[in-house]
Motif scaffolding. Structure first.
Motif, mmCIF file in Angstrom:
data_model
loop_
_atom_site.group_PDB
_atom_site.id
_atom_site.type_symbol
_atom_site.label_atom_id
_atom_site.label_comp_id
_atom_site.label_asym_id
_atom_site.label_seq_id
_atom_site.Cartn_x
_atom_site.Cartn_y
_atom_site.Cartn_z
ATOM 1 N N ALA A 168 28.507 7.293 -2.893
ATOM 2 C CA ALA A 168 29.898 7.991 -2.043
ATOM 3 C C ALA A 168 31.310 8.134 -2.369
ATOM 4 O O ALA A 168 31.794 8.859 -2.022
ATOM 5 N N GLY A 224 31.230 9.660 -5.287
ATOM 6 C CA GLY A 224 31.434 11.195 -4.763
ATOM 7 C C GLY A 224 30.401 12.128 -5.821
ATOM 8 O O GLY A 224 30.347 13.785 -6.219
ATOM 9 N N TYR A 243 23.472 12.036 -4.220
ATOM 10 C CA TYR A 243 23.020 9.940 -4.224
ATOM 11 C C TYR A 243 21.125 11.291 -3.112
ATOM 12 O O TYR A 243 20.984 11.962 -2.621
ATOM 13 N N TYR A 270 25.765 6.631 3.565
ATOM 14 C CA TYR A 270 26.453 7.842 2.604
ATOM 15 C C TYR A 270 27.678 8.513 3.155
ATOM 16 O O TYR A 270 27.738 9.605 2.239
ATOM 17 N N ARG A 271 26.790 9.489 3.905
ATOM 18 C CA ARG A 271 27.238 10.691 4.284
ATOM 19 C C ARG A 271 28.897 10.465 4.828
ATOM 20 O O ARG A 271 29.621 11.038 4.760
ATOM 21 N N PHE A 318 31.560 9.093 1.751
ATOM 22 C CA PHE A 318 31.718 10.065 0.423
ATOM 23 C C PHE A 318 33.139 10.294 1.130
ATOM 24 O O PHE A 318 33.908 10.856 1.487
ATOM 25 N N LYS A 356 31.454 17.557 -0.687
ATOM 26 C CA LYS A 356 31.096 17.189 0.138
ATOM 27 C C LYS A 356 29.416 16.917 -0.144
ATOM 28 O O LYS A 356 28.904 16.609 -1.620
ATOM 29 N N PRO A 357 28.926 15.493 0.387
ATOM 30 C CA PRO A 357 27.402 14.846 0.288
ATOM 31 C C PRO A 357 26.334 15.701 0.082
ATOM 32 O O PRO A 357 26.032 16.337 0.982
ATOM 33 N N TYR A 358 25.590 15.181 -0.777
ATOM 34 C CA TYR A 358 24.680 15.921 -0.756
ATOM 35 C C TYR A 358 23.137 14.772 -1.209
ATOM 36 O O TYR A 358 23.232 13.955 -1.858
ATOM 37 N N ALA A 359 22.317 14.838 -0.371
ATOM 38 C CA ALA A 359 21.282 13.441 0.124
ATOM 39 C C ALA A 359 20.359 14.180 -0.598
ATOM 40 O O ALA A 359 19.434 15.184 0.245
#
Length: 333
Positions: A175, A178, A181, A199-200, A203, A211-214
């Motif tokens: 996070a 950037g 994960y 994480y979200r 971030f 934007k987050p990517y899990a």
């Protein structure tokens, strides 16, 4: 939604490391045809049942056997390696196979204390993990005149970095930097929900990601019948039990009665560790995958599963790919 594949290059009982490496190459070629987006291999040491210790070498082999699928590390245990050496290895791979190489990074040693001593790694090295990730980013980044150390190859390849983890630490690092994960929910799901939330929530957008990517890791054991799939699963259950009791070995053959080889008292912990699993016939696997996706809302899933018989492993991942295709079509409708 992309679906990917994590291969631990298992070495089944009664076979050799050479067999395992051939099987990984064959599985990768099938996976590409079945629509898998990434094919990741992981660094483990001193484990006779896993053939992917020299991870970058095997990634190059798999990339050479495939054409379009991304290939990478899930992951490289960064405390075991100098960032420059990692940058040169993966910079070479990215130069040979442009636009196809991923680099997932973990901070665990990939082995016990004896392995760490053999690798010349000090336990405190993991405390430098965030700084070494940033050093890797710089080594893969644009050419900077006057920089005293540069990666050749590596410089300007912009190899995509992922942070791997099974705790909140990795989620926090990913996070803060950037970066995408990937959570190791296939064997350590205890902190899954909280890690994704952290994480979200925290971030920070970066030059690489807005934007987050899990990514969610899921074990899959699929066959034509539920009984057949559950029998396939017993190989991984036995292997995990042996690992936890300090007796790792090659991947055991499946058994009809798991209680004959795993004590009843060990089953609750075993079931909890491997609870992020889809097992059954094609319909059951699709239902279970859909439920896991709905529960955790990943941006991508990565499927894994150590199965003793290579033909059965191929069929399991084929069934899983077909299930993911149906799930994706249903979501798009």
């Amino acid at each position: 939604m992309h679906y990917s594949l994590l291969d631990l290059a298992p070495v089944p009982e009664g076979s050799s490391t050479a067999d395992a490496l051939r099987n990984s190459g064959d599985l990768a070629q099938h996976a590409e045809r079945w629509g898998y987006h990434r094919y990741w291999l992981a660094e483990h040491h001193n484990m006779p049942g896993i053939a992917s210790a020299a991870t970058a070498v095997l990634i190059g082999h798999v990339a050479g056997l495939t054409k379009t699928m991304r290939v990478g590390a899930g992951g490289i245990m960064l405390p075991n390696h100098a960032p420059l050496a990692v940058a040169e290895a993966f910079g070479t791979l990215a130069t040979l196979y442009p636009g196809r190489i991923d680099l997932g990074l973990g901070r665990a040693p990939g082995g016990d204390h004896a392995v760490m001593r053999a690798l010349g790694v000090h336990p405190e090295r993991s405390e430098n993990f965030p700084q070494e990730v940033q050093e890797l980013q710089a080594l893969f980044g644009p050419r900077i005149e006057g920089r005293s150390v540069r990666a050749h190859p590596g410089e300007a390849t912009e190899v995509p970095l992922w942070i791997l983890g099974s705790s909140l630490y990795g989620a926090q690092v990913a996070a803060a930097l950037g970066l995408p994960y990937a959570f190791a929910s296939h064997f350590a799901p205890a902190a899954l929900e909280q890690a994704f939330e952290v994480y979200r929530r925290y971030f920070q957008p970066s030059d690489r990601m807005a934007k987050p990517y899990a990514m969610l890791a899921i074990n899959v054991f699929a066959a034509e019948t539920e009984a057949g799939a559950r029998r396939l699963r017993t190989s991984m259950q036995q292997a995990f039990y042996r690992l936890r009791t300090g007796t790792p070995g090659k991947l055991p053959a499946p058994v009809d009665d798991l209680s004959s080889v795993v004590p009843a008292g060990a089953m609750p912990a075993l079931n909890e560790a491997l609870r992020v699993t889809a097992v059954g016939d094609p319909g059951q696997v699709e239902t279970q995958l859909c439920a896991l996706i709905e529960a955790h809302r990943p941006d991508e899933v990565i499927l894994t599963g150590n199965i003793h018989d290579h033909a059965a492993r191929l069929r399991s991942f084929e069934i899983a790919a077909q299930a993911m295709q149906r799930i994706t079509r249903a979501k798009a409708a």
